[in-house]
Design a protein around this motif. Structure first.
Motif, PDB file in Angstrom:
ATOM      1  N   LYS A 207       0.836  -1.197   0.000  1.00  0.00           N
ATOM      2  CA  LYS A 207       0.000   0.000   0.000  1.00  0.00           C
ATOM      3  C   LYS A 207       0.870   1.247   0.000  1.00  0.00           C
ATOM      4  CE  LYS A 207      -4.101  -1.934   2.217  1.00  0.00           C
ATOM      5  NZ  LYS A 207      -5.066  -1.813   3.349  1.00  0.00           N
ATOM      6  N   GLY A 208       0.435   2.249  -0.757  1.00  0.00           N
ATOM      7  CA  GLY A 208       1.161   3.502  -0.816  1.00  0.00           C
ATOM      8  C   GLY A 208       2.373   3.478  -1.730  1.00  0.00           C
ATOM      9  N   PHE A 209       2.532   2.418  -2.519  1.00  0.00           N
ATOM     10  CA  PHE A 209       3.691   2.333  -3.414  1.00  0.00           C
ATOM     11  C   PHE A 209       3.629   3.430  -4.470  1.00  0.00           C
ATOM     12  CE2 PHE A 209       5.405   0.938  -7.506  1.00  0.00           C
ATOM     13  CZ  PHE A 209       6.724   0.669  -7.162  1.00  0.00           C
ATOM     14  N   GLU A 210       4.791   4.025  -4.743  1.00  0.00           N
ATOM     15  CA  GLU A 210       4.936   5.006  -5.821  1.00  0.00           C
ATOM     16  C   GLU A 210       6.097   4.579  -6.711  1.00  0.00           C
ATOM     17  OE1 GLU A 210       5.335   8.887  -4.202  1.00  0.00           O
ATOM     18  OE2 GLU A 210       3.326   8.917  -3.321  1.00  0.00           O
ATOM     19  N   THR A 211       6.053   5.034  -7.945  1.00  0.00           N
ATOM     20  CA  THR A 211       7.077   4.601  -8.906  1.00  0.00           C
ATOM     21  C   THR A 211       8.481   5.057  -8.507  1.00  0.00           C
ATOM     22  OG1 THR A 211       6.588   6.568 -10.253  1.00  0.00           O
ATOM     23  CG2 THR A 211       5.451   4.531 -10.838  1.00  0.00           C
ATOM     24  N   SER A 212       8.584   6.090  -7.683  1.00  0.00           N
ATOM     25  CA  SER A 212       9.905   6.546  -7.226  1.00  0.00           C
ATOM     26  C   SER A 212      10.590   5.498  -6.346  1.00  0.00           C
ATOM     27  CB  SER A 212       9.763   7.856  -6.445  1.00  0.00           C
ATOM     28  OG  SER A 212       8.885   7.701  -5.344  1.00  0.00           O
ATOM     29  N   GLY A 213       9.808   4.557  -5.789  1.00  0.00           N
ATOM     30  CA  GLY A 213      10.386   3.506  -4.949  1.00  0.00           C
ATOM     31  C   GLY A 213      10.628   2.208  -5.696  1.00  0.00           C
ATOM     32  N   MET A 214      10.686   2.283  -7.014  1.00  0.00           N
ATOM     33  CA  MET A 214      10.842   1.090  -7.851  1.00  0.00           C
ATOM     34  C   MET A 214      12.138   0.334  -7.551  1.00  0.00           C
ATOM     35  SD  MET A 214       9.052  -0.221 -10.501  1.00  0.00           S
ATOM     36  CE  MET A 214       9.284  -1.411 -11.815  1.00  0.00           C
ATOM     37  N   ARG A 215      13.241   1.044  -7.441  1.00  0.00           N
ATOM     38  CA  ARG A 215      14.530   0.379  -7.214  1.00  0.00           C
ATOM     39  C   ARG A 215      14.561  -0.316  -5.866  1.00  0.00           C
ATOM     40  NH1 ARG A 215      19.637  -0.235  -8.770  1.00  0.00           N
ATOM     41  NH2 ARG A 215      19.215   0.787 -10.759  1.00  0.00           N
ATOM     42  N   ASP A 216      14.022   0.308  -4.849  1.00  0.00           N
ATOM     43  CA  ASP A 216      14.032  -0.300  -3.518  1.00  0.00           C
ATOM     44  C   ASP A 216      13.196  -1.580  -3.488  1.00  0.00           C
ATOM     45  OD1 ASP A 216      15.614   1.735  -2.559  1.00  0.00           O
ATOM     46  OD2 ASP A 216      13.896   2.969  -1.939  1.00  0.00           O
ATOM     47  N   LEU A 217      12.070  -1.597  -4.202  1.00  0.00           N
ATOM     48  CA  LEU A 217      11.180  -2.751  -4.144  1.00  0.00           C
ATOM     49  C   LEU A 217      11.571  -3.837  -5.144  1.00  0.00           C
ATOM     50  CD1 LEU A 217       8.636  -3.974  -2.861  1.00  0.00           C
ATOM     51  CD2 LEU A 217       7.304  -2.866  -4.672  1.00  0.00           C
ATOM     52  N   PHE A 218      11.881  -3.428  -6.386  1.00  0.00           N
ATOM     53  CA  PHE A 218      12.131  -4.405  -7.442  1.00  0.00           C
ATOM     54  C   PHE A 218      13.613  -4.651  -7.720  1.00  0.00           C
ATOM     55  CE2 PHE A 218       7.766  -3.210  -8.274  1.00  0.00           C
ATOM     56  CZ  PHE A 218       7.180  -4.390  -8.689  1.00  0.00           C
ATOM     57  N   GLY A 219      14.466  -3.672  -7.375  1.00  0.00           N
ATOM     58  CA  GLY A 219      15.892  -3.825  -7.648  1.00  0.00           C
ATOM     59  C   GLY A 219      16.351  -3.143  -8.911  1.00  0.00           C
ATOM     60  N   PHE A 220      15.453  -2.400  -9.592  1.00  0.00           N
ATOM     61  CA  PHE A 220      15.828  -1.641 -10.792  1.00  0.00           C
ATOM     62  C   PHE A 220      14.910  -0.437 -10.900  1.00  0.00           C
ATOM     63  CE2 PHE A 220      13.090  -5.205 -11.863  1.00  0.00           C
ATOM     64  CZ  PHE A 220      12.029  -4.609 -12.517  1.00  0.00           C
ATOM     65  N   ASP A 221      15.335   0.543 -11.687  1.00  0.00           N
ATOM     66  CA  ASP A 221      14.618   1.818 -11.776  1.00  0.00           C
ATOM     67  C   ASP A 221      13.335   1.685 -12.598  1.00  0.00           C
ATOM     68  OD1 ASP A 221      16.455   3.282 -10.267  1.00  0.00           O
ATOM     69  OD2 ASP A 221      17.750   3.577 -12.018  1.00  0.00           O
ATOM     70  N   TYR A 222      12.441   2.633 -12.371  1.00  0.00           N
ATOM     71  CA  TYR A 222      11.214   2.738 -13.158  1.00  0.00           C
ATOM     72  C   TYR A 222      11.520   3.525 -14.426  1.00  0.00           C
ATOM     73  CZ  TYR A 222       6.477   4.156 -14.523  1.00  0.00           C
ATOM     74  OH  TYR A 222       5.316   4.391 -15.222  1.00  0.00           O
ATOM     75  N   SER A 223      11.457   2.836 -15.544  1.00  0.00           N
ATOM     76  CA  SER A 223      11.696   3.501 -16.832  1.00  0.00           C
ATOM     77  C   SER A 223      10.888   2.768 -17.888  1.00  0.00           C
ATOM     78  CB  SER A 223      13.185   3.486 -17.210  1.00  0.00           C
ATOM     79  OG  SER A 223      13.686   2.155 -17.190  1.00  0.00           O
ATOM     80  N   PRO A 224       9.594   3.091 -17.980  1.00  0.00           N
ATOM     81  CA  PRO A 224       8.749   2.393 -18.966  1.00  0.00           C
ATOM     82  C   PRO A 224       9.310   2.556 -20.355  1.00  0.00           C
ATOM     83  CG  PRO A 224       7.665   4.376 -18.134  1.00  0.00           C
ATOM     84  CD  PRO A 224       8.868   4.143 -17.271  1.00  0.00           C
ATOM     85  N   TYR A 225       9.418   1.416 -21.030  1.00  0.00           N
ATOM     86  CA  TYR A 225      10.069   1.383 -22.354  1.00  0.00           C
ATOM     87  C   TYR A 225       9.305   2.176 -23.388  1.00  0.00           C
ATOM     88  CZ  TYR A 225      11.667  -0.700 -26.744  1.00  0.00           C
ATOM     89  OH  TYR A 225      12.113  -0.910 -28.014  1.00  0.00           O
ATOM     90  N   SER A 226       7.992   2.084 -23.329  1.00  0.00           N
ATOM     91  CA  SER A 226       7.166   2.789 -24.311  1.00  0.00           C
ATOM     92  C   SER A 226       5.743   2.799 -23.793  1.00  0.00           C
ATOM     93  CB  SER A 226       7.201   2.074 -25.671  1.00  0.00           C
ATOM     94  OG  SER A 226       6.677   0.769 -25.555  1.00  0.00           O
ATOM     95  N   GLU A 227       4.897   3.567 -24.432  1.00  0.00           N
ATOM     96  CA  GLU A 227       3.487   3.538 -24.074  1.00  0.00           C
ATOM     97  C   GLU A 227       2.971   2.125 -24.256  1.00  0.00           C
ATOM     98  OE1 GLU A 227       1.072   6.410 -25.868  1.00  0.00           O
ATOM     99  OE2 GLU A 227       2.266   8.110 -25.208  1.00  0.00           O
ATOM    100  N   TYR A 228       2.086   1.725 -23.383  1.00  0.00           N
ATOM    101  CA  TYR A 228       1.737   0.308 -23.291  1.00  0.00           C
ATOM    102  C   TYR A 228       1.195  -0.275 -24.588  1.00  0.00           C
ATOM    103  CZ  TYR A 228       0.331  -4.053 -21.346  1.00  0.00           C
ATOM    104  OH  TYR A 228       0.212  -5.386 -21.102  1.00  0.00           O
ATOM    105  N   GLU A 229       0.454   0.500 -25.327  1.00  0.00           N
ATOM    106  CA  GLU A 229      -0.135  -0.062 -26.535  1.00  0.00           C
ATOM    107  C   GLU A 229       0.869  -0.162 -27.671  1.00  0.00           C
ATOM    108  OE1 GLU A 229      -2.979  -1.546 -27.028  1.00  0.00           O
ATOM    109  OE2 GLU A 229      -3.396  -1.275 -24.921  1.00  0.00           O
ATOM    110  N   ASN A 230       2.083   0.354 -27.478  1.00  0.00           N
ATOM    111  CA  ASN A 230       3.125   0.238 -28.488  1.00  0.00           C
ATOM    112  C   ASN A 230       4.340  -0.411 -27.828  1.00  0.00           C
ATOM    113  OD1 ASN A 230       1.749   1.793 -30.632  1.00  0.00           O
ATOM    114  ND2 ASN A 230       1.931   3.440 -29.160  1.00  0.00           N
TER     115      ASN A 230
END
Length: 438
Positions: free
Chosen positions: A283-306
């Motif tokens: 609960k309360g997860f934000e994309t800024s905490g991606m590295r702490d939770l998953f082990g790598f940064d949040y950097s979406p490769y592209s818009e989801y439909e592409n």
């Protein structure tokens, strides 16, 4: 006069949009790269040739009444003599693409689903509107009889195309609506094919039921999309040992593809729904905490439909002289199918699976050239340039030689995809090969 001008504008607009849709479909499916000026020329031709002549024909003669024409007759002309021929031509083009798929064994592009869906939906509307005149109009009657059967193989191609996307990336709202309305359209086409006489009231009633199911309840687009993407994320996490008792465990050793998939799923929820809808996240997860939770940064490769970065480069040789001095042989080759071309004792072959060109003389290998490095080099030069057309042939020309042979490769069309590390997958390739035997 006003009525004639209004009808002229409607007819001209429908004709322009219909032909434009056909040209865009050819461009999108066959990578023809139609120059934008031709759309302008088409507009001028329709306005100043078709439009003016039609408007003049609507002006009453000196002995005619100025009473308005009946709307039903106008609608019949629009649908039967303009829209139906355009729909027929449009679907013939889709059939040509279908034939190309069967020949090349390359699966349909995601674009196909939308092209087939909307043309099919329009054809249902046309059949609905021309039902009152079917007895008196043979063209409309033939359209109603044959078109629903004619379009069934295209619907099958559409379902294959969208199933590939669902199988790879799960269900999203967009794919859900394509599947659901595709099934409704399939049902309508079967209804048109076998039910006599037609009961038009069945069309809006069935459509209303489909819309209600799609929007509300446990089988709505939102509910199924959230469930599908959660299952997809959990599957990736479990495969990489990142899920324990329903909680995420960081892993820095994921493949680039899995990082990309996880990023895109989180991007999808963050932009379409809410991160709170992802069951595996705290609960309360934000994309800024991606590295702490998953082990790598949040950097979406592209818009989801592409999900992939597509590219297309074209070097148009039309109206250009190609210098072939110093070479003995000239050949066009493509990746649409493996090619072996022979002339005398020279054999030129291309393997599209590994992008390898080989040249033999009397079954003795003279040259073996992997063209992928050339394609990678072209992509590196053009990827950040807005204009993807190649104006200088030298930018796509490469020479490979040894003590026995000299070969020049001129790449005229390249289309493909790149992954997160800029590695290339070639979807289509056309090139000119010049050969000089030393």
């Amino acid at each position: 006069m006003f009525s004639g001008g209004f009808l002229t504008a409607i007819y001209s607009g429908v004709l322009f949009l219909g032909i434009t849709a056909i040209l865009l479909t050819i461009d999108g499916l066959f990578d023809v790269n139609i120059n934008g000026k031709y759309y302008y020329y088409l507009f001028l031709m329709i306005v100043f040739i078709f439009g003016i002549n039609l408007f003049l024909s609507k002006i009453p003669k000196h002995d005619e009444s100025l009473e308005d024409k009946e709307y039903s007759k106008t609608l019949k002309v629009l649908l039967v003599y303009i829209v139906i021929p355009l729909l027929t031509a449009y679907n013939i083009i889709l059939y040509a693409y279908f034939l190309k798929i069967l020949i090349t064994l390359q699966w349909p592009r995601g674009l196909v689903s939308h092209l087939v869906l909307w043309s099919s939906a329009l054809s249902i509307a046309v059949i609905f509107l021309i039902t009152p005149v079917l007895k008196e109009n043979s063209l409309g009657r033939k359209f109603k009889i044959y078109f629903p059967k004619f379009i069934l193989p295209l619907l099958a191609m559409m379902f294959i195309s969208i199933w590939q996307r669902v199988n790879q990336y799960g269900i999203t709202e967009n794919r859900f609506y394509i599947i659901v309305f595709g099934l409704w359209i399939l049902g309508m086409m079967l209804y048109f094919s076998f039910k006599k006489p037609l009961r038009n009231i069945f069309i809006p009633i069935s459509l209303s039921i489909v819309v209600l199911i799609s929007i509300y309840g446990p089988f709505s687009s939102f509910s199924l999309s959230i469930r599908s993407q959660n299952n997809r994320l959990n599957g990736i996490l479990e495969t990489n040992g990142m899920l324990e008792d329903g909680k995420v465990i960081a892993n820095t050793n994921l493949s680039s593809d899995d990082k990309c998939e996880i990023n895109n799923i989180i991007y999808y929820f963050n932009n379409t729904h809410s991160l709170e809808d992802i069951k595996a996240l705290p609960k309360g997860f934000e994309t800024s905490g991606m590295r702490d939770l998953f082990g790598f940064d949040y950097s979406p490769y592209s818009e989801y439909e592409n999900e992939e970065n597509y590219f297309y480069y074209n070097a148009n040789l039309n109206n250009k002289l190609l210098d072939i001095s110093g070479f003995d042989y000239y050949s066009n080759m493509s990746s649409w199918n493996g090619q072996t071309i022979s002339m005398g004792d020279i054999t030129l072959s291309y393997n599209p699976d590994i992008h390898l060109v080989t040249i033999q003389r009397d079954n003795i290998l003279l040259l073996e050239q992997d063209v992928m490095p050339y394609v990678q080099n072209i992509h590196n030069k053009k990827k950040d340039v807005s204009d993807k057309a190649v104006n200088d042939i030298e930018d796509v020309t490469y020479i490979s030689e040894n003590e026995n042979i000299k070969a020049k490769f001129i790449f005229t069309n390249i289309n493909g995809r790149t992954d997160i590390e800029n590695n290339i997958t070639i979807d289509g390739l056309e090139l000119v090969v010049l050969i000089d035997i030393l």
